[in-house]
Scaffold this motif. Structure first.
Motif, PDB file in Angstrom:
ATOM      1  N   LEU A 138       5.939  -1.554   8.164  1.00 56.88           N
ATOM      2  CA  LEU A 138       6.001  -0.121   7.734  1.00 56.88           C
ATOM      3  C   LEU A 138       5.191   0.001   6.296  1.00 56.88           C
ATOM      4  N   THR A 139       4.475   0.816   6.201  1.00 56.79           N
ATOM      5  CA  THR A 139       3.606   1.115   4.750  1.00 56.79           C
ATOM      6  C   THR A 139       3.470   2.341   4.464  1.00 56.79           C
ATOM      7  N   ALA A 140       2.348   2.722   3.684  1.00 56.79           N
ATOM      8  CA  ALA A 140       2.112   3.897   3.313  1.00 56.79           C
ATOM      9  C   ALA A 140       0.612   3.621   2.642  1.00 56.79           C
ATOM     10  N   VAL A 152       2.974   7.749   5.548  1.00 54.94           N
ATOM     11  CA  VAL A 152       3.757   6.698   5.828  1.00 54.94           C
ATOM     12  C   VAL A 152       3.535   6.254   7.195  1.00 54.94           C
ATOM     13  N   VAL A 153       3.228   4.990   7.323  1.00 51.51           N
ATOM     14  CA  VAL A 153       2.938   4.477   8.784  1.00 51.51           C
ATOM     15  C   VAL A 153       3.746   3.558   9.350  1.00 51.51           C
ATOM     16  N   GLU A 191      11.087  -0.515   3.878  1.00 54.75           N
ATOM     17  CA  GLU A 191      11.255   0.687   3.191  1.00 54.75           C
ATOM     18  C   GLU A 191      11.246   0.424   1.513  1.00 54.75           C
ATOM     19  N   ARG A 192      12.244  -0.435   1.233  1.00 54.85           N
ATOM     20  CA  ARG A 192      12.509  -0.932  -0.295  1.00 54.85           C
ATOM     21  C   ARG A 192      10.873  -1.168  -0.884  1.00 54.85           C
ATOM     22  N   GLU A 193      10.019  -1.889  -0.300  1.00 54.03           N
ATOM     23  CA  GLU A 193       8.793  -2.252  -0.705  1.00 54.03           C
ATOM     24  C   GLU A 193       7.821  -1.179  -0.817  1.00 54.03           C
ATOM     25  N   CYS A 194       7.902  -0.109   0.119  1.00 52.56           N
ATOM     26  CA  CYS A 194       7.131   1.098   0.136  1.00 52.56           C
ATOM     27  C   CYS A 194       7.593   1.967  -1.162  1.00 52.56           C
ATOM     28  N   TYR A 195       9.011   1.964  -1.325  1.00 57.10           N
ATOM     29  CA  TYR A 195       9.367   2.886  -2.358  1.00 57.10           C
ATOM     30  C   TYR A 195       8.844   2.123  -3.880  1.00 57.10           C
ATOM     31  N   ILE A 200       7.949   6.434  -2.799  1.00 56.80           N
ATOM     32  CA  ILE A 200       8.287   7.230  -1.665  1.00 56.80           C
ATOM     33  C   ILE A 200       9.993   6.815  -1.555  1.00 56.80           C
ATOM     34  N   VAL A 201      10.643   8.135  -1.141  1.00 58.20           N
ATOM     35  CA  VAL A 201      12.072   8.122  -0.971  1.00 58.20           C
ATOM     36  C   VAL A 201      12.432   8.013   0.718  1.00 58.20           C
TER      37      VAL A 201
END
Length: 246
Positions: A138-140, A152-153, A191-195, A200-201
């Protein structure tokens, strides 16, 4: 007296054999070589050696022109996204309607663009009904000049089908997206890494906070408008009391 044996005439001797001419049964001994004369060497039976490689031409000597090279083959066209409307896409459209924005295939992988507010619902369906039981990543991606600047991927994998599916959702800068932690627990860290990197929330995340950088770090390093040298200098000065070495 006539009958005296001593007076008998002796028996005649057989005539001697006449001498044989040369070459008829007589063996002729070879004459010894004269003193000081060189002896004739025996004839060699060794085969001649093959000729060695040709010597290179002397510098300055004219050389034969090399044959022209054949023209290079044209490069194959680059692969790119192509429209996709397979059975999986048809089932998604039949179930979620307009929430399925687009579907393409790129390098043999299906990519489905979905509405951000339906991401959790579509993810649950993909896990339970389509057997995509693993969240691989999961990334962006940041597109700062686009109105909805973030992608968001989610990259899903199905063990039963040995198949991958990529779900994408477009987000504005301050637009949240539903968390998928309850569907795939590994999303908690992703998701924490992406945030941490993009800001991104993820709504519904049980503990959304930075995972790589200090809590007080300013900015999001993977945004394309982020000045990493300035931000690093400010944090080092404020927290360590020294000037950054960059």
């Amino acid at each position: 007296m006539a009958n005296d044996p001593s007076e008998k005439t002796p028996a005649p001797k057989p005539p001697a054999d006449p001498p044989k001419p040369a070459g008829e049964g007589a063996s002729v001994s070879p004459k010894p070589a004269a003193e000081g004369a060189a002896a004739t060497p025996p004839t060699s039976t060794t085969p001649p050696k093959p000729a060695g490689p040709a010597k290179p031409a002397a510098p300055g000597a004219p050389t034969a022109a090399a044959p022209p090279k054949p023209p290079a083959a044209p490069l194959p066209p680059k692969e790119g996204p192509t429209p996709l409307d397979n059975e999986l896409v048809q089932r998604l459209k039949a179930r979620f309607g307009d929430a399925i924005k687009d579907a393409t295939q790129d390098r043999k992988q299906a990519i489905v663009l979905v509405a951000a507010d339906k991401l959790r619902e579509i993810s649950r369906y993909c896990r339970d009904e389509e057997k995509f039981d693993m969240l691989d990543d999961l990334t962006a991606v940041d597109w700062p000049k686009r109105e909805k600047r973030f992608d968001v991927v989610l990259i899903l994998y199905s063990f039963p089908k040995n198949e991958r599916l990529r779900l994408k959702a477009h987000l504005g800068e301050n637009e949240p997206v539903p968390s998928v932690c309850e569907i795939w627990p590994v999303a908690n860290w992703l998701e924490r890494e992406c945030y941490d990197m993009f800001g991104i929330v993820f709504q519904g995340h049980p503990d959304l906070k930075r995972i790589l950088l200090p809590d007080e770090w300013q900015g999001y390093p993977l945004r394309k408008d982020y000045d990493i040298l300035k931000q690093d200098t400010d944090w080092v000065r404020e927290n360590l009391g020294i000037e950054s070495g960059q």
